[in-house]
Design a protein around this motif. Sequence first.
Motif, PDB file in Angstrom:
ATOM      1  N   ILE A 372       0.842  -1.209   0.000  1.00  0.00           N
ATOM      2  CA  ILE A 372       0.000   0.000   0.000  1.00  0.00           C
ATOM      3  C   ILE A 372       0.870   1.248   0.000  1.00  0.00           C
ATOM      4  CG2 ILE A 372      -1.596   1.357   1.423  1.00  0.00           C
ATOM      5  CD1 ILE A 372      -2.837  -1.351   2.287  1.00  0.00           C
ATOM      6  N   ASN A 373       1.889   1.274   0.859  1.00  0.00           N
ATOM      7  CA  ASN A 373       2.775   2.431   0.908  1.00  0.00           C
ATOM      8  C   ASN A 373       3.557   2.597  -0.395  1.00  0.00           C
ATOM      9  OD1 ASN A 373       1.975   3.049   3.510  1.00  0.00           O
ATOM     10  ND2 ASN A 373       3.713   2.027   4.479  1.00  0.00           N
ATOM     11  N   ALA A 374       3.972   1.477  -0.988  1.00  0.00           N
ATOM     12  CA  ALA A 374       4.829   1.536  -2.172  1.00  0.00           C
ATOM     13  C   ALA A 374       4.095   2.078  -3.395  1.00  0.00           C
ATOM     14  CB  ALA A 374       5.393   0.153  -2.483  1.00  0.00           C
ATOM     15  N   ILE A 375       2.790   1.869  -3.488  1.00  0.00           N
ATOM     16  CA  ILE A 375       2.054   2.373  -4.652  1.00  0.00           C
ATOM     17  C   ILE A 375       1.609   3.825  -4.453  1.00  0.00           C
ATOM     18  CG2 ILE A 375       1.241   0.074  -5.255  1.00  0.00           C
ATOM     19  CD1 ILE A 375      -1.562   0.983  -4.240  1.00  0.00           C
ATOM     20  N   GLY A 376       2.036   4.435  -3.345  1.00  0.00           N
ATOM     21  CA  GLY A 376       1.716   5.844  -3.124  1.00  0.00           C
ATOM     22  C   GLY A 376       0.499   6.110  -2.281  1.00  0.00           C
ATOM     23  N   ARG A 377      -0.042   5.077  -1.603  1.00  0.00           N
ATOM     24  CA  ARG A 377      -1.224   5.263  -0.772  1.00  0.00           C
ATOM     25  C   ARG A 377      -0.879   5.159   0.708  1.00  0.00           C
ATOM     26  NH1 ARG A 377      -6.161   5.284  -2.893  1.00  0.00           N
ATOM     27  NH2 ARG A 377      -6.494   6.326  -0.894  1.00  0.00           N
ATOM     28  N   ALA A 378       0.180   5.846   1.115  1.00  0.00           N
ATOM     29  CA  ALA A 378       0.552   5.863   2.530  1.00  0.00           C
ATOM     30  C   ALA A 378      -0.538   6.503   3.384  1.00  0.00           C
ATOM     31  CB  ALA A 378       1.874   6.618   2.718  1.00  0.00           C
ATOM     32  N   ASP A 379      -1.410   7.300   2.763  1.00  0.00           N
ATOM     33  CA  ASP A 379      -2.524   7.892   3.517  1.00  0.00           C
ATOM     34  C   ASP A 379      -3.438   6.808   4.074  1.00  0.00           C
ATOM     35  OD1 ASP A 379      -5.117   8.266   1.172  1.00  0.00           O
ATOM     36  OD2 ASP A 379      -3.171   7.443   0.679  1.00  0.00           O
ATOM     37  N   VAL A 380      -3.572   5.690   3.354  1.00  0.00           N
ATOM     38  CA  VAL A 380      -4.454   4.609   3.802  1.00  0.00           C
ATOM     39  C   VAL A 380      -3.923   3.985   5.082  1.00  0.00           C
ATOM     40  CG1 VAL A 380      -5.384   2.338   3.215  1.00  0.00           C
ATOM     41  CG2 VAL A 380      -5.279   4.138   1.477  1.00  0.00           C
ATOM     42  N   SER A 381      -2.641   3.633   5.109  1.00  0.00           N
ATOM     43  CA  SER A 381      -2.069   3.009   6.308  1.00  0.00           C
ATOM     44  C   SER A 381      -2.062   3.984   7.481  1.00  0.00           C
ATOM     45  CB  SER A 381      -0.649   2.508   6.021  1.00  0.00           C
ATOM     46  OG  SER A 381       0.183   3.552   5.559  1.00  0.00           O
ATOM     47  N   ALA A 382      -1.843   5.268   7.221  1.00  0.00           N
ATOM     48  CA  ALA A 382      -1.868   6.256   8.299  1.00  0.00           C
ATOM     49  C   ALA A 382      -3.265   6.376   8.902  1.00  0.00           C
ATOM     50  CB  ALA A 382      -1.394   7.609   7.780  1.00  0.00           C
ATOM     51  N   LYS A 383      -4.287   6.355   8.067  1.00  0.00           N
ATOM     52  CA  LYS A 383      -5.661   6.457   8.559  1.00  0.00           C
ATOM     53  C   LYS A 383      -6.053   5.221   9.364  1.00  0.00           C
ATOM     54  CE  LYS A 383      -7.008   9.451   4.730  1.00  0.00           C
ATOM     55  NZ  LYS A 383      -7.645   9.502   3.383  1.00  0.00           N
ATOM     56  N   ILE A 384      -5.598   4.053   8.940  1.00  0.00           N
ATOM     57  CA  ILE A 384      -5.879   2.833   9.703  1.00  0.00           C
ATOM     58  C   ILE A 384      -5.245   2.916  11.083  1.00  0.00           C
ATOM     59  CG2 ILE A 384      -5.390   0.359   9.837  1.00  0.00           C
ATOM     60  CD1 ILE A 384      -5.683   0.259   6.789  1.00  0.00           C
ATOM     61  N   ALA A 385      -3.980   3.359  11.154  1.00  0.00           N
ATOM     62  CA  ALA A 385      -3.296   3.490  12.445  1.00  0.00           C
ATOM     63  C   ALA A 385      -3.987   4.518  13.328  1.00  0.00           C
ATOM     64  CB  ALA A 385      -1.834   3.867  12.225  1.00  0.00           C
ATOM     65  N   ALA A 386      -4.432   5.631  12.738  1.00  0.00           N
ATOM     66  CA  ALA A 386      -5.112   6.670  13.516  1.00  0.00           C
ATOM     67  C   ALA A 386      -6.436   6.158  14.079  1.00  0.00           C
ATOM     68  CB  ALA A 386      -5.357   7.900  12.643  1.00  0.00           C
ATOM     69  N   ALA A 387      -7.145   5.336  13.314  1.00  0.00           N
ATOM     70  CA  ALA A 387      -8.411   4.790  13.798  1.00  0.00           C
ATOM     71  C   ALA A 387      -8.187   3.762  14.904  1.00  0.00           C
ATOM     72  CB  ALA A 387      -9.174   4.158  12.631  1.00  0.00           C
ATOM     73  N   GLU A 388      -7.096   3.020  14.815  1.00  0.00           N
ATOM     74  CA  GLU A 388      -6.842   1.972  15.796  1.00  0.00           C
ATOM     75  C   GLU A 388      -6.393   2.523  17.144  1.00  0.00           C
ATOM     76  OE1 GLU A 388      -3.910  -0.559  14.143  1.00  0.00           O
ATOM     77  OE2 GLU A 388      -5.258  -1.517  12.716  1.00  0.00           O
ATOM     78  N   LEU A 389      -5.627   3.608  17.141  1.00  0.00           N
ATOM     79  CA  LEU A 389      -4.973   4.071  18.364  1.00  0.00           C
ATOM     80  C   LEU A 389      -5.930   4.298  19.526  1.00  0.00           C
ATOM     81  CD1 LEU A 389      -2.431   4.934  19.868  1.00  0.00           C
ATOM     82  CD2 LEU A 389      -2.686   7.216  18.854  1.00  0.00           C
ATOM     83  N   PRO A 390      -6.990   5.121  19.403  1.00  0.00           N
ATOM     84  CA  PRO A 390      -7.853   5.359  20.574  1.00  0.00           C
ATOM     85  C   PRO A 390      -8.574   4.100  21.050  1.00  0.00           C
ATOM     86  CG  PRO A 390      -8.824   6.326  18.595  1.00  0.00           C
ATOM     87  CD  PRO A 390      -7.429   5.907  18.228  1.00  0.00           C
ATOM     88  N   VAL A 391      -8.994   3.257  20.103  1.00  0.00           N
ATOM     89  CA  VAL A 391      -9.686   2.020  20.495  1.00  0.00           C
ATOM     90  C   VAL A 391      -8.730   1.102  21.246  1.00  0.00           C
ATOM     91  CG1 VAL A 391     -10.917  -0.010  19.637  1.00  0.00           C
ATOM     92  CG2 VAL A 391     -11.245   2.215  18.531  1.00  0.00           C
ATOM     93  N   TYR A 392      -7.507   1.000  20.745  1.00  0.00           N
ATOM     94  CA  TYR A 392      -6.516   0.132  21.380  1.00  0.00           C
ATOM     95  C   TYR A 392      -6.160   0.622  22.777  1.00  0.00           C
ATOM     96  CZ  TYR A 392      -2.034  -2.157  22.252  1.00  0.00           C
ATOM     97  OH  TYR A 392      -1.012  -2.870  22.819  1.00  0.00           O
ATOM     98  N   VAL A 393      -5.992   1.923  22.937  1.00  0.00           N
ATOM     99  CA  VAL A 393      -5.660   2.481  24.256  1.00  0.00           C
ATOM    100  C   VAL A 393      -6.782   2.186  25.246  1.00  0.00           C
ATOM    101  CG1 VAL A 393      -5.279   4.618  25.548  1.00  0.00           C
ATOM    102  CG2 VAL A 393      -4.134   4.274  23.351  1.00  0.00           C
ATOM    103  N   ALA A 394      -8.025   2.429  24.843  1.00  0.00           N
ATOM    104  CA  ALA A 394      -9.157   2.188  25.741  1.00  0.00           C
ATOM    105  C   ALA A 394      -9.273   0.707  26.105  1.00  0.00           C
ATOM    106  CB  ALA A 394     -10.449   2.675  25.082  1.00  0.00           C
ATOM    107  N   ALA A 395      -9.117  -0.175  25.102  1.00  0.00           N
ATOM    108  CA  ALA A 395      -9.211  -1.605  25.368  1.00  0.00           C
ATOM    109  C   ALA A 395      -8.082  -2.086  26.269  1.00  0.00           C
ATOM    110  CB  ALA A 395      -9.194  -2.380  24.048  1.00  0.00           C
TER     111      ALA A 395
END
Length: 508
Positions: A372-395
């Motif tokens: 995903i990062n190599a084809i120029g869509r690093a925004d996708v992986s960044a958004k996934i990490a941003a969505a995971e962070l608050p849920v992971y911290v709370a859990a």
Amino acid sequence: MRVSDRPPPPGAAVARNAGWNLLGALLPIPVAVFCIPVLVGHLGVERFGVLGIAWMVLGYFGMFDFGLAQSTTRFLSASIARGELGRLRGLAVRSLLLHVVLGLTGAAVFSLLVPLLAERIFRLPPSLAEESRTALYWLAASVPAIVATAALRGVLEGLQRFDVVNLIRIPASILNYAGPLIALYFGTALPLVVSVIVLGRYLFLAVYGYAALRALPSAAGSETGTGPRLIELALYGGWLTASNLLTPLIIATDRFVIAATVSVSAVAFYVTPYEVITKGWIFSASLMGALFPVFSGRAESAPGSIRSLCRSAERFLLALAAPPIVLVLGCADLLLQWWLGPEFRANSTAVAQLLALGLLVNIVAQVPLTAINAIGRADVSAKIAAAELPVYVAATILAAGRFGIVGVATVWALRAVVDAVALFAAARAVLPAGESPSALGGTATTVLGAFLGIAWLLGQALPAAVALRLALLAALVAALLFWQWHALLARADRELFGSLCRRLLTSR
């Protein structure tokens, strides 16, 4: 061989590059194991603590390039795939200039923060305040070298010169530990010890610069559109930085939560298996580092082949990681007792097993992340990490309060599964269309799950029958290897695996 002569890397070349990355990561470890006790003995615990801070700072400022090093690798690989060799030197120079500006900015910011760091943040002992402050100024002076080195390393990786990168990386990493040891001959003052590391960084910056200049093709050609290319380079690097900054936050959450909600001693029972088991990331990092420029080039020259290459890499990593994970599931308790004693066996066995399962999933998930990062869509992986962070911290907070470190390890493993599902779904959506071998099917998943389950059951059923358990585990691993070789891996995958084993210690 010049870039203009080089065909797209075959499986053997990818294996060779992965082997070089693996050597670059592993060879400095014995030097560190030897040097650290000597440094502790001569510097004392407090001075060594400051040196440890220096190593941490040197590591984290490697991310101050805002993802531009990996961005450089991607765009160089893409330009090579398009045959635009005339662009390479200009792109490399612009990347280096951007890195130098960032490095000088980072050095200035770090220098301004030195008094605050020395007096408030790091809580340095008063007896070492002055020399620690001077050592921190030395570290500030190292930031331009660290960031500029990242640019030149990105150039060499974009040119597929992983042999050169790691032939420089290995002595540079060794100097981090051997340099302070050499400095002890002249004294134990912290500025002296740290200055040796900093001067070494500038020495290896010059070596990287010479190597990059030699590796870049001399082909001349018109270069248009440099402004948009520069902007594109920076924007893509920004998304990579977002992802690179969020991931360490996710990784560091568990130990902070354990210290705050369980106890500081519980951190030791959690971190010890964590630090050992997650060394398995070396294997995925080595292969994905070699594949990143390949994915980037294929995105331009043969986008339909990326999915097929991903499937082969996924099976390869799964075959590489599954046997040691089976061993951890089957004898983690024995290993912990032999290494650290019965207290760690009692408190860390379940943690080690849960982390091992999560790691297996996470290692395979590095393939879609890299693609995903190599084809120029690093925004996708960044958004996934941003969505995971608050849920992971709370859990993690909830699990730590109710189930202690076993609950935290369970959440860590579940997050790895959720992250993998999200990355594979994103890859399915954004990767270029193309034919690929079938994914790991239900039958293969069931068989692999059976191997993992049997390994765990052996540990539960035979806690005291050590010899019998180890014999059965050996037979189980042998059966797993046989199944992987004949059923999991395709012929091309077996050739790639064999190439890695044969070429691990060769440069050509």
